[in-house]
Design a protein around this motif. Structure first.
Motif, short mmCIF file in Angstrom:
data_model
loop_
_atom_site.label_atom_id
_atom_site.label_comp_id
_atom_site.label_asym_id
_atom_site.label_seq_id
_atom_site.Cartn_x
_atom_site.Cartn_y
_atom_site.Cartn_z
N VAL A 291 -60.86 -95.00 16.15
CA VAL A 291 -60.19 -93.50 16.18
C VAL A 291 -60.89 -92.52 17.21
N PRO A 292 -62.08 -91.96 16.84
CA PRO A 292 -62.62 -91.08 17.73
C PRO A 292 -62.86 -91.44 19.14
N SER A 293 -63.22 -92.68 19.35
CA SER A 293 -63.37 -93.26 20.66
C SER A 293 -62.17 -93.28 21.45
N GLY A 294 -61.02 -93.78 20.54
CA GLY A 294 -59.85 -94.00 21.26
C GLY A 294 -59.34 -92.46 21.73
N THR A 295 -59.60 -91.52 20.76
CA THR A 295 -59.17 -90.06 20.98
C THR A 295 -59.87 -89.63 22.25
N LEU A 296 -60.75 -89.99 22.53
CA LEU A 296 -61.86 -89.44 23.46
C LEU A 296 -61.49 -89.99 24.87
N LEU A 297 -61.13 -91.21 24.86
CA LEU A 297 -60.59 -91.89 25.85
C LEU A 297 -59.28 -91.64 26.34
N GLY A 298 -58.37 -91.24 25.22
CA GLY A 298 -57.21 -90.87 25.43
C GLY A 298 -56.88 -89.53 26.19
N GLY A 299 -57.99 -88.60 25.88
CA GLY A 299 -57.96 -87.31 26.33
C GLY A 299 -58.46 -87.62 28.13
#
Length: 400
Positions: free
Chosen positions: A161-169
């Motif tokens: 989730v954090p990696s996906g959130t960062l990548l999404g941003g």
């Protein structure tokens, strides 16, 4: 008879090949968990892209949970005689397709269709994999293998989730799902390479599931799981809107907070795995108390970044112990039917994820993220009361 045993033996495994298989299953569940809860960190950006409310965007969490709850018994019963290795590989193919579909979705309804595929994968894969450790490693390593497999749940939070959130941003939410899809394809290849043939040893029939539901400890496990998962996902699904609207932090800080939560979840997973066999009631009650304390304090102390971070760490430790503890209650309550017990565990867990996300969405749209946190905390306190009542009534428990 409600159970049919086959005579096909499981091939003898060496220690190395057995642990490679365990690692492959763990990474597969990591991919599934990451895919299922990835929208939590991307909720606001996905909602903005399709011009929908946070509550409507929460359907991305509601849909797979609801489908998984139905798929767990139906798919497991319908495919009961098929080699479990083949079924696990097929479910992972569905997950690859689901991630590709959501990454290319032109409309929000396409996203929801992809989440249906995620639900089928979650229900089918979890029902088989939850009790698979005993078929992959020697008996004296089963507990450790279970802890490794279930570490995939907090790992999905700490890395996924954090990696996906960062990548999404950085690159957009579609890219995040595309990357998870590529990871899922790699894990699918690992399952093909490392899983042994797993011929069906026990055919799960509806009559067996019905018989299990009449057992006192199964009913306790269902009620406790329902309450604690409802409390968690009713609140955690909307933790990003809370951090953005109440704590008033940006995407970078949200990523750090979610990363810290996930790291604490890994610790909670292994602590829960170590304590659940010795103190099953106390472990479950402690997990509920940590979740209750964190969510009840968030509307007050979570207005500041440090307070929100500290409480999410406490929350992570508490919830990290929940999946392994809940599965252990189901397994110990039905040692004669491990796959059937896993079906009930999966169905109850996923149905409650769906209900929690849906209920939380209604509260968010008609109230506020702080109200969701408070209601989640109050629900978690009910788990402590249920555990106390179970002990007071003197029912047969998994540790007896």
């Amino acid at each position: 008879m409600s159970t049919v045993h086959t005579t096909a033996p499981t091939p003898r495994r060496t220690t190395l090949t057995g642990w490679l298989a365990v690692a492959s299953v763990m990474l597969a569940i990591f991919s599934i968990v990451t895919t299922e809860i990835l929208p939590i960190g991307l909720l606001t950006s996905i909602g903005a892209d399709f011009t929908i409310s946070d509550g409507m965007a929460g359907l991305m969490m509601t849909t797979p949970g609801l489908i998984a709850a139905v798929a767990a018994p139906l798919v497991t019963v319908a495919t009961a005689r098929i080699d479990r290795r083949l079924m696990l590989c097929l479910f992972m193919f569905l997950l690859v397709l689901a991630n590709a579909l959501v990454a290319a979705a032109p409309e929000y309804w396409v996203v929801l269709v992809s989440r249906v595929l995620v639900g089928v994968t979650v229900g089918g894969f979890w029902s088989i994999a939850a009790g698979l450790a005993e078929r992959l490693v020697p008996a004296d390593s089963v507990a450790k293998a279970n802890a490794v497999i279930f570490s995939s749940v907090p790992l999905g939070s700490v890395l996924g989730v954090p990696s996906g959130t960062l990548l999404g941003g950085i690159a957009g939410w579609r890219t995040a799902f595309l990357v998870v899809g590529v990871l899922t394809a790699v894990v699918s290849a690992m399952l093909v390479a490392f899983l042994p043939a797993l011929p069906a040893r026990q055919v799960t029939r509806p009559a067996l599931l019905g018989a299990l539901l009449r057992r006192g400890d199964i009913r306790f496990a269902l009620l406790a799981t329902f309450l604690i998962v409802l409390a968690h996902f009713g609140a955690y699904t909307y933790v990003t809107p809370f951090l953005e609207q109440v704590t008033l932090v940006g995407p970078g800080v949200v990523t750090i907070v979610l990363l810290s939560y996930g790291a604490a979840g890994i610790l909670g997973n292994f602590l829960g795995g170590a304590w659940i066999m010795r103190r099953p009631r106390a472990t479950l009650a402690a997990a509920a108390a940590l979740i209750a304390g964190a969510t009840l304090l968030l509307p007050v102390s979570g207005r500041w970044g440090f307070g929100a971070l500290a409480l999410l760490v406490v929350w992570g430790v508490g919830y990290g112990a929940v999946p392994v503890s809940s599965q252990a209650w189901f397994a110990k309550a039905a040692p004669d039917a491990p796959e059937a017990a896993a079906v009930l565990f999966t169905a109850s867990f996923q149905a409650t994820i769906s209900l929690g996300a849906l209920a939380g969405g209604v509260v968010v749209d008609h109230g506020s993220p702080s109200t969701v946190m408070t209601l989640g905390g109050l629900t978690a306190t009910l788990v402590i009361a249920v555990v106390w009542a179970h002990r007071a009534q003197g029912r047969t428990s998994p540790d007896r």
